[in-house]
Design an enzyme around this catalytic site. Structure first.
Site, PDB file in Angstrom:
ATOM      1  N   GLY A   1      -0.881  -2.080   6.313  1.00  0.00           N
ATOM      2  CA  GLY A   1      -0.786  -3.562   7.107  1.00  0.00           C
ATOM      3  C   GLY A   1      -2.177  -4.175   6.868  1.00  0.00           C
ATOM      4  O   GLY A   1      -3.113  -4.028   6.089  1.00  0.00           O
TER       5      GLY A   1
ATOM      6  N   THR B   1       0.853  -1.167  -0.209  1.00  0.00           N
ATOM      7  CA  THR B   1      -0.092   0.151   0.078  1.00  0.00           C
ATOM      8  C   THR B   1       1.027   1.274   0.000  1.00  0.00           C
ATOM      9  O   THR B   1       1.907   1.047   0.704  1.00  0.00           O
ATOM     10  CB  THR B   1      -0.773  -0.026   1.408  1.00  0.00           C
ATOM     11  OG1 THR B   1      -1.754  -1.171   1.159  1.00  0.00           O
ATOM     12  CG2 THR B   1      -1.680   1.204   1.612  1.00  0.00           C
TER      13      THR B   1
ATOM     14  N   ARG C   1     -14.043  -7.360  -0.783  1.00  0.00           N
ATOM     15  CA  ARG C   1     -13.296  -7.092   0.433  1.00  0.00           C
ATOM     16  C   ARG C   1     -12.747  -5.618   0.469  1.00  0.00           C
ATOM     17  O   ARG C   1     -12.040  -5.378  -0.282  1.00  0.00           O
ATOM     18  CB  ARG C   1     -12.214  -8.195   0.827  1.00  0.00           C
ATOM     19  CG  ARG C   1     -11.699  -7.738   1.847  1.00  0.00           C
ATOM     20  CD  ARG C   1     -10.417  -7.067   1.814  1.00  0.00           C
ATOM     21  NE  ARG C   1      -9.435  -7.100   3.042  1.00  0.00           N
ATOM     22  CZ  ARG C   1      -8.350  -6.402   3.108  1.00  0.00           C
ATOM     23  NH1 ARG C   1      -7.931  -5.503   2.014  1.00  0.00           N
ATOM     24  NH2 ARG C   1      -7.773  -6.119   4.222  1.00  0.00           N
ATOM     25  N   VAL C   2     -13.151  -4.958   1.443  1.00  0.00           N
ATOM     26  CA  VAL C   2     -12.456  -3.664   1.545  1.00  0.00           C
ATOM     27  C   VAL C   2     -11.610  -3.627   2.900  1.00  0.00           C
ATOM     28  O   VAL C   2     -12.150  -4.029   3.915  1.00  0.00           O
ATOM     29  CB  VAL C   2     -13.503  -2.478   1.513  1.00  0.00           C
ATOM     30  CG1 VAL C   2     -13.139  -1.241   1.954  1.00  0.00           C
ATOM     31  CG2 VAL C   2     -14.229  -2.632   0.151  1.00  0.00           C
ATOM     32  N   GLY C   3     -10.335  -3.050   2.939  1.00  0.00           N
ATOM     33  CA  GLY C   3      -9.779  -3.059   4.171  1.00  0.00           C
ATOM     34  C   GLY C   3      -9.658  -1.688   4.662  1.00  0.00           C
ATOM     35  O   GLY C   3     -10.854  -0.880   4.431  1.00  0.00           O
TER      36      GLY C   3
END
Ligand code: ASP
Length: 254
Positions: free
Chosen positions: A175, A124, A152-154
């Site tokens: 992370g 990232t 999926r979203v972080g």
């Protein structure tokens, strides 16, 4: 040079998105289905204005789309709606091939094997800045986690989780997103600065919380209103660089 912190973080993250070595924009990782779904968020601490996009496809620079969201009445747009918004704002869609690198495609093929190292999943990008008017800004952009479940979203596009900026500090994180979400790591670091910590102490304190309360790893970068810089991580690596007034050259590390 007298520009705004907000423009600076957008420009920095755009160039990292365009760099195929990072997991954001061009060079982003693939989902289980071999697709690319991007997340990004940007915040102006002086106005507490925020813009984010999640699960967007075929967008070359998601951070600039997030910036357009910041300038709109919305805070977070996802999926199809975010893409429609992009087109309304004159941001044209790219092709999947424009985003996909051979390196990520190979990693995706290898990721079906259970031996793939966790550290290989990250990459990232983010930036934080303080401008000459005392305004702080933060931006984060990502392809997420290699082989992620579709949709999926972080933490990266979630305010207070993967990025945050207010009048005291600006923060960008990387992370294991699920842990950064449940611990609100970016907002926590801002609160540590608000209670009197320097950027450096706040970054370390936020990582100490991550280490104490979760098994996931990661790191964050922080700048405070006095221009102090801080970064900390408990993952194996975190590439970083910074430059402050009076320095001829940036300091870099991994
Ligand atoms: N935080 C990102 C996510 O969970 C991944 C990363 O920073 O490597 O989507």
């Amino acid at each position: 040079a007298g520009g705004s912190a907000l423009d600076a973080v957008e420009a920095a993250v755009r160039s990292l998105e365009d760099n195929p070595n990072f997991n954001a924009g061009t060079g982003a990782c693939l989902t289980t289905e071999g697709n690319i779904q991007l997340d990004a968020g940007i915040m102006d601490g002086s106005a507490l204005s925020v813009g984010a996009v999640a699960d967007v496809q075929l967008i070359k620079n998601p951070i600039s789309l997030a910036r357009k969201v910041l300038e709109s009445p919305h805070a977070l747009l996802v999926g199809q709606g975010a893409q429609q918004f992009a087109q309304e704002k004159g941001i044209s869609l790219c092709r999947l091939e424009d985003l996909m690198t051979e390196r990520q495609h190979n990693k995706w093929k290898a990721a079906t094997s259970p031996t793939s190292a966790d550290e290989e999943k990250h990459g990232t990008v983010g930036a934080v800045a303080l401008d000459t008017f005392g305004r702080l800004a933060a931006a984060t952009s990502t392809g997420g986690i290699l082989n992620k479940y579709p949709g999926r979203v972080g933490d990266s596009p979630l305010i207070g989780c993967g990025f945050y900026a207010d009048e005291n500090a600006a923060i960008s994180c990387t992370g294991d997103g699920e842990d950064f979400i449940r611990l609100l790591i970016a907002k926590r670091a801002a609160d540590f600065v608000a209670r009197g910590d320097t950027a450096r102490d706040a970054a370390q304190a936020a990582i100490a919380v991550l280490g104490a309360k979760a098994t996931g790893t990661g790191g964050l970068i922080v700048v405070d209103r006095l221009g102090n810089v801080g970064f900390a991580w408990n993952s194996r690596h975190m590439s970083h660089a910074y430059m402050i007034e009076g320095m001829d050259e940036q300091i870099t590390g991994v």
